[in-house]
Design a protein around this motif. Structure first.
Motif, PDB file in Angstrom:
ATOM      1  N   LYS A 105      -7.451  27.638  -4.247  1.00  0.00           N
ATOM      2  CA  LYS A 105      -6.089  28.147  -4.369  1.00  0.00           C
ATOM      3  C   LYS A 105      -5.151  27.625  -3.283  1.00  0.00           C
ATOM      4  N   LYS A 106      -5.676  27.404  -2.084  1.00  0.00           N
ATOM      5  CA  LYS A 106      -4.799  27.039  -0.985  1.00  0.00           C
ATOM      6  C   LYS A 106      -4.351  25.589  -1.036  1.00  0.00           C
ATOM      7  N   GLU A 107      -5.173  24.741  -1.631  1.00  0.00           N
ATOM      8  CA  GLU A 107      -4.864  23.309  -1.655  1.00  0.00           C
ATOM      9  C   GLU A 107      -4.976  22.824  -3.097  1.00  0.00           C
ATOM     10  N   LYS A 108      -3.870  22.696  -3.744  1.00  0.00           N
ATOM     11  CA  LYS A 108      -3.877  22.405  -5.172  1.00  0.00           C
ATOM     12  C   LYS A 108      -3.689  20.927  -5.493  1.00  0.00           C
ATOM     13  N   CYS A 109      -3.060  20.185  -4.601  1.00  0.00           N
ATOM     14  CA  CYS A 109      -2.711  18.810  -4.942  1.00  0.00           C
ATOM     15  C   CYS A 109      -3.907  17.875  -4.770  1.00  0.00           C
ATOM     16  N   ILE A 110      -3.889  16.799  -5.547  1.00  0.00           N
ATOM     17  CA  ILE A 110      -4.911  15.764  -5.439  1.00  0.00           C
ATOM     18  C   ILE A 110      -4.505  14.811  -4.312  1.00  0.00           C
ATOM     19  N   ARG A 111      -5.432  14.555  -3.392  1.00  0.00           N
ATOM     20  CA  ARG A 111      -5.070  13.796  -2.196  1.00  0.00           C
ATOM     21  C   ARG A 111      -5.891  12.512  -2.077  1.00  0.00           C
ATOM     22  N   LYS A 112      -5.992  11.786  -3.176  1.00  0.00           N
ATOM     23  CA  LYS A 112      -6.766  10.549  -3.156  1.00  0.00           C
ATOM     24  C   LYS A 112      -6.169   9.513  -2.198  1.00  0.00           C
ATOM     25  N   LEU A 113      -4.848   9.567  -1.990  1.00  0.00           N
ATOM     26  CA  LEU A 113      -4.209   8.563  -1.158  1.00  0.00           C
ATOM     27  C   LEU A 113      -4.736   8.594   0.267  1.00  0.00           C
ATOM     28  N   LYS A 114      -5.121   9.747   0.748  1.00  0.00           N
ATOM     29  CA  LYS A 114      -5.552   9.890   2.130  1.00  0.00           C
ATOM     30  C   LYS A 114      -6.867   9.176   2.414  1.00  0.00           C
ATOM     31  N   VAL A 115      -7.654   8.935   1.382  1.00  0.00           N
ATOM     32  CA  VAL A 115      -8.918   8.242   1.569  1.00  0.00           C
ATOM     33  C   VAL A 115      -8.830   6.803   1.092  1.00  0.00           C
ATOM     34  N   TYR A 116      -8.179   6.576  -0.018  1.00  0.00           N
ATOM     35  CA  TYR A 116      -8.201   5.247  -0.621  1.00  0.00           C
ATOM     36  C   TYR A 116      -7.099   4.310  -0.130  1.00  0.00           C
ATOM     37  N   GLN A 117      -5.901   4.811  -0.020  1.00  0.00           N
ATOM     38  CA  GLN A 117      -4.770   3.920   0.237  1.00  0.00           C
ATOM     39  C   GLN A 117      -4.932   3.038   1.472  1.00  0.00           C
ATOM     40  N   PRO A 118      -5.377   3.569   2.623  1.00  0.00           N
ATOM     41  CA  PRO A 118      -5.464   2.704   3.810  1.00  0.00           C
ATOM     42  C   PRO A 118      -6.528   1.615   3.708  1.00  0.00           C
ATOM     43  N   PHE A 119      -7.453   1.755   2.743  1.00  0.00           N
ATOM     44  CA  PHE A 119      -8.617   0.870   2.727  1.00  0.00           C
ATOM     45  C   PHE A 119      -8.651  -0.067   1.520  1.00  0.00           C
ATOM     46  N   LEU A 120      -7.605  -0.018   0.681  1.00  0.00           N
ATOM     47  CA  LEU A 120      -7.509  -0.912  -0.468  1.00  0.00           C
ATOM     48  C   LEU A 120      -6.581  -2.073  -0.140  1.00  0.00           C
ATOM     49  N   LYS A 121      -7.021  -3.277  -0.437  1.00  0.00           N
ATOM     50  CA  LYS A 121      -6.176  -4.438  -0.201  1.00  0.00           C
ATOM     51  C   LYS A 121      -5.038  -4.517  -1.215  1.00  0.00           C
ATOM     52  N   CYS A 122      -5.294  -4.040  -2.425  1.00  0.00           N
ATOM     53  CA  CYS A 122      -4.283  -4.044  -3.476  1.00  0.00           C
ATOM     54  C   CYS A 122      -3.983  -2.610  -3.892  1.00  0.00           C
ATOM     55  N   LYS A 123      -2.771  -2.147  -3.662  1.00  0.00           N
ATOM     56  CA  LYS A 123      -2.429  -0.753  -3.937  1.00  0.00           C
ATOM     57  C   LYS A 123      -2.418  -0.439  -5.431  1.00  0.00           C
ATOM     58  N   ASN A 124      -2.397  -1.457  -6.298  1.00  0.00           N
ATOM     59  CA  ASN A 124      -2.441  -1.202  -7.741  1.00  0.00           C
ATOM     60  C   ASN A 124      -3.730  -0.505  -8.153  1.00  0.00           C
ATOM     61  N   TYR A 125      -4.769  -0.644  -7.340  1.00  0.00           N
ATOM     62  CA  TYR A 125      -6.037   0.016  -7.657  1.00  0.00           C
ATOM     63  C   TYR A 125      -5.914   1.540  -7.611  1.00  0.00           C
ATOM     64  N   LEU A 126      -4.919   2.042  -6.926  1.00  0.00           N
ATOM     65  CA  LEU A 126      -4.744   3.491  -6.853  1.00  0.00           C
ATOM     66  C   LEU A 126      -4.564   4.096  -8.246  1.00  0.00           C
ATOM     67  N   LYS A 127      -4.001   3.331  -9.154  1.00  0.00           N
ATOM     68  CA  LYS A 127      -3.771   3.819 -10.519  1.00  0.00           C
ATOM     69  C   LYS A 127      -5.057   3.881 -11.331  1.00  0.00           C
ATOM     70  N   GLN A 128      -6.107   3.241 -10.850  1.00  0.00           N
ATOM     71  CA  GLN A 128      -7.365   3.179 -11.594  1.00  0.00           C
ATOM     72  C   GLN A 128      -8.399   4.196 -11.110  1.00  0.00           C
ATOM     73  N   ILE A 129      -8.070   4.955 -10.102  1.00  0.00           N
ATOM     74  CA  ILE A 129      -9.009   5.932  -9.553  1.00  0.00           C
ATOM     75  C   ILE A 129      -9.206   7.075 -10.536  1.00  0.00           C
ATOM     76  N   GLN A 130     -10.474   7.427 -10.762  1.00  0.00           N
ATOM     77  CA  GLN A 130     -10.832   8.542 -11.639  1.00  0.00           C
ATOM     78  C   GLN A 130     -11.200   9.755 -10.782  1.00  0.00           C
ATOM     79  N   VAL A 131     -10.993  10.951 -11.310  1.00  0.00           N
ATOM     80  CA  VAL A 131     -11.335  12.155 -10.559  1.00  0.00           C
ATOM     81  C   VAL A 131     -11.971  13.179 -11.481  1.00  0.00           C
TER      82      VAL A 131
END
Length: 213
Positions: free
Chosen positions: A82-108
């Protein structure tokens, strides 16, 4: 191919949570850092120990993964329902991907909280996965961030407040899974011990334990 389909076919019954070594019949548990303590006498961080750990993890990764292998980069994020509702994939993936377009392909996919604690029903695990290749990642920084879990060092994974994220590297070309649990060590499991025997033989001094069926 998606993560669930691959795991059901190749690693049936395995849960992608810490201690994959204890769940599977073929694997190696490495102890890292050459038994050097993380702190020196004045309670400052022993950076020499961390440099050794970073180097060992890089060596193991490079033995297991080639740049063109197909892999899943899997991240477990642990959160309050309840306290944390948003998906925070950017905090783990974004700094470590060479191509940011891959962010759109992440599954959860969301699962029940996997650990036994009081009021566990109030928590959950979000598991993110990305099909990519090692060449698409800033691998060195990823390995360091996985090792820095308990210490104020950078790089660091972002995430939710209750637990540090767990990151798994799954080589679907070679059917190998690599997991760094923190600066103390890492785990490697495989469908066939022949795939990881050279690693065992070359770095036997780092091996805490091993098993094969």
């Amino acid at each position: 191919m998606n993560l669930i389909g691959y795991m059901e076919e190749r690693y049936p019954g395995l849960k992608l949570i810490p201690s994959i070594y204890n769940q599977w019949g073929t694997g190696i548990h490495f102890c890292l850092g050459e038994n050097i303590y993380q702190l020196i006498e004045n309670k400052e961080l022993n950076l020499k120990m961390f440099r050794i750990v970073y180097e060992q993890n890089s060596i193991i990764f490079n033995e297991l993964f080639e740049q063109n292998d197909d892999i899943f980069l899997v991240t477990n994020m642990y959160k309050h329902k309840k306290k944390e509702k948003c998906i925070r994939k950017l905090k783990v993936y974004q700094p470590f991907l060479k191509c940011k377009n891959y962010l759109k392909q992440i599954q959860v996919k969301t699962y029940s909280y996997p650990f036994e604690i009081a009021e566990a029903e109030g928590y959950e695990m979000q598991q993110f996965s990305l099909l990519c290749k090692p060449r698409d990642l800033r691998v060195t920084e990823l390995l360091k961030a996985a090792s820095n879990e308990d210490f104020p060092l950078k790089p660091k994974f972002g995430g939710y407040s209750i637990d540090y994220p767990d990151v798994f590297f799954i080589n679907i070309t070679k059917d190998i899974i690599f997991f760094i649990y923190d600066d103390r060590g890492c785990e490697v499991i495989a469908l066939d011990f022949k795939r990881i025997r050279p690693l065992y033989e070359k770095y036997h001094d780092w091996v805490e334990e091993y098993k094969y069926m």
